[in-house]
Design a protein around this motif. Structure first.
Motif, PDB file in Angstrom:
ATOM      1  N   TYR A 165       0.865  -1.183   0.000  1.00 31.67           N
ATOM      2  CA  TYR A 165       0.000   0.000   0.000  1.00 31.67           C
ATOM      3  C   TYR A 165       0.900   1.230   0.000  1.00 31.67           C
ATOM      4  O   TYR A 165       1.890   1.270   0.723  1.00 31.67           O
ATOM      5  CB  TYR A 165      -0.904   0.022   1.232  1.00 31.67           C
ATOM      6  CG  TYR A 165      -1.905   1.154   1.238  1.00 31.67           C
ATOM      7  CD1 TYR A 165      -3.130   1.019   0.591  1.00 31.67           C
ATOM      8  CD2 TYR A 165      -1.619   2.350   1.877  1.00 31.67           C
ATOM      9  CE1 TYR A 165      -4.057   2.051   0.585  1.00 31.67           C
ATOM     10  CE2 TYR A 165      -2.532   3.390   1.868  1.00 31.67           C
ATOM     11  CZ  TYR A 165      -3.751   3.231   1.224  1.00 31.67           C
ATOM     12  OH  TYR A 165      -4.659   4.268   1.216  1.00 31.67           O
ATOM     13  N   ARG A 175     -13.186  -1.709  -2.553  1.00 34.01           N
ATOM     14  CA  ARG A 175     -13.948  -1.501  -1.314  1.00 34.01           C
ATOM     15  C   ARG A 175     -13.013  -1.228  -0.141  1.00 34.01           C
ATOM     16  O   ARG A 175     -13.275  -0.354   0.687  1.00 34.01           O
ATOM     17  CB  ARG A 175     -14.827  -2.730  -1.042  1.00 34.01           C
ATOM     18  CG  ARG A 175     -15.585  -2.682   0.271  1.00 34.01           C
ATOM     19  CD  ARG A 175     -16.605  -3.798   0.372  1.00 34.01           C
ATOM     20  NE  ARG A 175     -17.662  -3.606  -0.617  1.00 34.01           N
ATOM     21  CZ  ARG A 175     -18.684  -2.774  -0.452  1.00 34.01           C
ATOM     22  NH1 ARG A 175     -18.791  -2.056   0.665  1.00 34.01           N
ATOM     23  NH2 ARG A 175     -19.598  -2.649  -1.381  1.00 34.01           N
ATOM     24  N   LYS A 176     -11.930  -1.980  -0.054  1.00 34.69           N
ATOM     25  CA  LYS A 176     -10.958  -1.770   1.026  1.00 34.69           C
ATOM     26  C   LYS A 176     -10.311  -0.392   0.906  1.00 34.69           C
ATOM     27  O   LYS A 176     -10.102   0.302   1.896  1.00 34.69           O
ATOM     28  CB  LYS A 176      -9.881  -2.851   0.987  1.00 34.69           C
ATOM     29  CG  LYS A 176     -10.382  -4.271   1.096  1.00 34.69           C
ATOM     30  CD  LYS A 176     -10.996  -4.575   2.433  1.00 34.69           C
ATOM     31  CE  LYS A 176     -11.384  -6.054   2.520  1.00 34.69           C
ATOM     32  NZ  LYS A 176     -12.054  -6.381   3.797  1.00 34.69           N
ATOM     33  N   MET A 177      -9.962  -0.002  -0.327  1.00 33.39           N
ATOM     34  CA  MET A 177      -9.302   1.288  -0.543  1.00 33.39           C
ATOM     35  C   MET A 177     -10.219   2.448  -0.170  1.00 33.39           C
ATOM     36  O   MET A 177      -9.778   3.454   0.392  1.00 33.39           O
ATOM     37  CB  MET A 177      -8.873   1.418  -2.001  1.00 33.39           C
ATOM     38  CG  MET A 177      -7.827   0.417  -2.454  1.00 33.39           C
ATOM     39  SD  MET A 177      -6.154   0.865  -1.951  1.00 33.39           S
ATOM     40  CE  MET A 177      -5.847   2.290  -2.981  1.00 33.39           C
ATOM     41  N   ASN A 235     -12.621   2.181   1.940  1.00 33.96           N
ATOM     42  CA  ASN A 235     -12.934   1.997   3.364  1.00 33.96           C
ATOM     43  C   ASN A 235     -14.404   2.302   3.648  1.00 33.96           C
ATOM     44  O   ASN A 235     -14.748   3.152   4.474  1.00 33.96           O
ATOM     45  CB  ASN A 235     -12.030   2.875   4.231  1.00 33.96           C
ATOM     46  CG  ASN A 235     -12.135   2.534   5.708  1.00 33.96           C
ATOM     47  OD1 ASN A 235     -12.461   1.395   6.065  1.00 33.96           O
ATOM     48  ND2 ASN A 235     -11.881   3.511   6.568  1.00 33.96           N
ATOM     49  N   THR A 236     -15.259   1.586   2.931  1.00 35.66           N
ATOM     50  CA  THR A 236     -16.687   1.853   3.057  1.00 35.66           C
ATOM     51  C   THR A 236     -17.480   0.552   3.132  1.00 35.66           C
ATOM     52  O   THR A 236     -17.054  -0.475   2.602  1.00 35.66           O
ATOM     53  CB  THR A 236     -17.198   2.673   1.863  1.00 35.66           C
ATOM     54  OG1 THR A 236     -18.591   2.964   2.042  1.00 35.66           O
ATOM     55  CG2 THR A 236     -17.029   1.918   0.551  1.00 35.66           C
TER      56      THR A 236
END
Length: 218
Positions: free
Chosen positions: A6, A61-63, A65-66
């Motif tokens: 990341y 979705r992880k990026m 953060n929702t």
């Protein structure tokens, strides 16, 4: 899926790389999908294509953060965009890895590729002679992959299928390193734009990415 890498690029942009370790069912269970998306998945053959599509969406979705539904569409050229989030996005995948880059305020492009010697056979199809001449003979395969990933990242940022890697995107000479940057010039639609493209080696892969346009060349 395990986070492999990341990187924050600036205050509004970042990219992530994930190793695909789950089954399609495990990835599917982490997504909120509408009927048309479910129907599209049914058209994909079980295997890498399925895993790649699902994994890039899970990573997105992880990026972001929702826990909200992410309405990720593609335009007439195949470029992905978000309907209900303000971010610019670009998605990529290669074998066992998925990559996503996002930015709140600028267009982006990313490419990840497994480094293999077969790129030698197609080098002349995406590079002109001036570009082939600056390829380091001692690091030829890696240098060619940097060029490919750089052009692919610019191609994805501009988002039009009519652009040719060889005819419309030119790279200025640069040295092949483990990590670095180069200048790419895009000439298309009666405009000429310059981009700072960054690249870095990651395990047996090469990553190229670009955020925004450096300048409009007159």
């Amino acid at each position: 899926m395990a986070l492999a890498y990341y990187k924050h690029l600036d205050g509004t942009s970042a990219f992530g790389v994930w190793k695909i370790e789950e089954s399609a069912e495990e990835l599917y269970s982490q997504l909120q999908l509408k009927e048309d998306e479910k129907a599209y998945i049914e058209t994909l053959n079980n295997g890498k294509r399925n895993l790649h599509w699902l994994s890039t969406r899970v990573l997105l979705r992880k990026m972001l953060n929702t826990g909200k539904y992410i309405d990720c569409q593609v335009d007439e050229h195949g470029k992905p965009y978000l309907v209900n989030f303000p971010h610019h996005i670009s998605l990529s995948h290669s074998f066992d890895y998925a990559a996503v880059i996002i930015s709140e305020d600028k267009p982006v492009g990313i490419d990840i590729e497994l480094v293999k010697t077969k790129i030698e056979r197609v080098a002349g199809k995406f590079l002109v002679n001036e570009e082939l001449n600056f390829i380091d003979p001692e690091k030829r395969i890696e240098h060619l992959y940097i060029c490919w990933c750089a052009k692919e990242a610019v191609y994805k940022l501009q988002g039009k299928k009519t652009v040719s890697f060889r005819d419309n995107i030119r790279l200025q000479q640069f040295e092949c390193q483990e990590e670095g940057s180069l200048t790419a010039i895009l000439e298309a639609d009666q405009e000429c734009r310059s981009f700072d493209v960054h690249y870095e080696a990651f395990k047996d892969y090469m990553i190229g990415y670009v955020t925004g346009c450096k300048e409009l060349v007159s």
